[in-house]
Design an enzyme around this catalytic site. Structure first.
Site, PDB file in Angstrom:
ATOM      1  CE  LYS A  56      91.366  33.606  28.395  1.00  0.00           C
ATOM      2  NZ  LYS A  56      91.960  34.236  28.609  1.00  0.00           N
ATOM      3  CE1 TYR A 270      95.476  38.765  21.153  1.00  0.00           C
ATOM      4  CE2 TYR A 270      97.521  37.515  19.877  1.00  0.00           C
ATOM      5  CZ  TYR A 270      96.757  37.802  21.056  1.00  0.00           C
ATOM      6  OH  TYR A 270      97.072  36.575  22.110  1.00  0.00           O
ATOM      7  CE1 TYR A 296      93.997  38.485  24.509  1.00  0.00           C
ATOM      8  CE2 TYR A 296      95.749  38.598  25.931  1.00  0.00           C
ATOM      9  CZ  TYR A 296      94.857  37.705  24.860  1.00  0.00           C
ATOM     10  OH  TYR A 296      95.474  36.798  24.134  1.00  0.00           O
TER      11      TYR A 296
HETATM   12  C1  LIG Z   1      94.674  39.172  29.746  1.00  0.00           C
HETATM   13  C2  LIG Z   1      93.649  38.499  28.842  1.00  0.00           C
HETATM   14  N1  LIG Z   1      92.857  39.616  29.464  1.00  0.00           N
HETATM   15  C3  LIG Z   1      91.884  39.098  28.246  1.00  0.00           C
HETATM   16  C4  LIG Z   1      91.984  38.547  27.929  1.00  0.00           C
HETATM   17  C5  LIG Z   1      90.802  38.651  26.633  1.00  0.00           C
HETATM   18  O1  LIG Z   1      89.101  37.761  27.259  1.00  0.00           O
HETATM   19  P1  LIG Z   1      88.437  36.740  26.419  1.00  0.00           P
HETATM   20  O2  LIG Z   1      89.196  35.536  25.090  1.00  0.00           O
HETATM   21  O3  LIG Z   1      87.583  35.866  27.002  1.00  0.00           O
HETATM   22  O4  LIG Z   1      87.671  37.729  25.350  1.00  0.00           O
HETATM   23  C6  LIG Z   1      92.549  37.546  27.563  1.00  0.00           C
HETATM   24  C7  LIG Z   1      92.941  36.148  26.632  1.00  0.00           C
HETATM   25  O5  LIG Z   1      92.750  36.440  25.584  1.00  0.00           O
HETATM   26  C8  LIG Z   1      93.678  37.155  28.508  1.00  0.00           C
HETATM   27  O6  LIG Z   1      94.946  36.702  28.606  1.00  0.00           O
END
Ligand SMILES: Cc1ncc(COP(=O)(O)O)c(C=O)c1O
Length: 339
Positions: A56, A270, A296
């Site tokens: 982010k 999720y 994630y």
């Molecule tokens: C640690 C992490 N990795 C990957 C993502 C995925 O990125 P995006 O939301 O841009 O698909 C996020 C956020 O949602 C995240 O916090």
């Protein structure tokens, strides 16, 4: 545009520096040897430096520049209770002296006390954000009420969508790809395959847009960690990449974007860790001294490990995993690591 002009195109887009870069590109040689497949390279976007780092930071560099240009005097953003985006936004706001409101939805069924108090929640508080927690059903009403209250108080609100995934935010990942391509060229690393965790679509859209902009021949593979139906993620990535293309017509991207998503590592939902993800997190920690998270980046790592074990990447010399961060949530998931 010529590719040199494309490389410098970013320099003309308003951006404020919030993190450190370029982030390192490191070989994971002990993990690669253990798996016996291609050489794994890790793009360390967990090392951006903003309150434990993560993907982010790059998005917020463009979003906060936009907020300042619009003379915002407070930021409102959204996410799950353990949102890394919320924590990074709170940190960016602290750095810029802007009040920050986080409207966080209770959307993850992880029934342990630590989830609501530890990890990113602890850091959001430390960073001075005003936290509003809501059930998923009430979120639209709570948003409306919060925005109305701030506007009534005379505040000029800048709203950032969940995950920072607007066209402006996604530009951060186009810039990441440009940075990565220079690193790969300098070190003669193949860019045939780039893997990363994908949720609110901004990271993947920025990369996919960048692939066209920079003429990168390789494949970008998003590991779906958020959407029960992977087609929703594909559609969102495509729409966002197209929005970027429309917003910056001088990039003159005529082709249609290719969006590649793997749904096999999503698990039960999720925010719910899978067995493979917990195993992958342990492997990276014990073979490489690296921290991944169970929501994630750990699922993306689990995907990469499994695909290598299946022999699906045997034709490649190199594979690149973007470490998008997230280890700040580990403490909230302490119960996932019980032996
Ligand atoms: C640690 C992490 N990795 C990957 C993502 C995925 O990125 P995006 O939301 O841009 O698909 C996020 C956020 O949602 C995240 O916090």
């Amino acid at each position: 545009m010529s590719s040199n002009r494309n490389m410098t195109w970013f320099d003309q887009q308003p951006r404020i520096e919030l993190g450190q870069g370029p982030t390192p590109l490191e070989p994971l040689d002990r993990l690669s040897k253990e798996l016996g497949g291609p050489r794994i390279w890790l793009k360390r976007d967990d090392c951006t430096g903003l309150a434990t780092g993560g993907n982010k930071t790059r998005k917020l560099e463009y979003l906060m520049a936009d907020a300042l240009a619009q003379q915002a005097d407070c930021i409102v953003t959204y996410g799950a209770v353990q949102s890394n985006h919320a924590r990074q936004t709170a940190a960016a706001c602290a750095k810029l002296g802007l009040p920050c409101h986080l409207l966080l939805s209770e959307r993850v069924d992880w029934p342990h006390d630590s989830y609501a108090r530890q990890g990113n929640m602890l850091l959001d508080r430390l960073l001075g954000a005003e936290i509003h927690v809501s059930s998923l059903e009430d979120i639209a009403d709570r948003r409306k009420a919060l925005l109305a209250k701030l506007t009534d108080q005379g505040q000029r609100v800048y709203e950032i969508p969940a995950g920072g995934s607007s066209a402006v935010g996604a530009l951060g990942y186009t810039r990441c790809l440009a940075e990565l391509m220079v690193q790969c060229e300098t070190q003669s690393i193949g860019t045939d395959l780039i893997v990363h965790a994908s949720a609110s679509a901004g990271t993947q859209a920025g990369l996919v847009f960048g692939k066209s902009l920079l003429d990168m021949p390789g494949r970008i593979l998003g590991i779906n960690v958020f959407h029960p139906d992977p087609q929703t993620l594909k559609d969102r990535v495509l729409i966002l990449a197209q929005t970027m293309s429309d917003r910056w017509p001088d990039t003159a991207l005529a082709e249609t974007f290719q969006v590649d998503v793997n749904h096999a590592y999503f698990g039960d939902g999720y925010g719910l860790p899978t067995t493979g993800c917990i195993k992958a997190i342990r492997m990276a920690a014990q073979l490489e001294g690296l921290l991944f998270d169970p929501v994630y980046s750990g699922k993306a790592l689990a995907a990469l490990i499994d695909q290598i074990n299946l022999g699906n990447f045997n034709h490649l010399n190199d594979v690149i995993l973007i470490h998008t961060g997230g280890s700040a949530s580990l403490g909230a998931y302490i119960d996932a690591f019980d032996e």
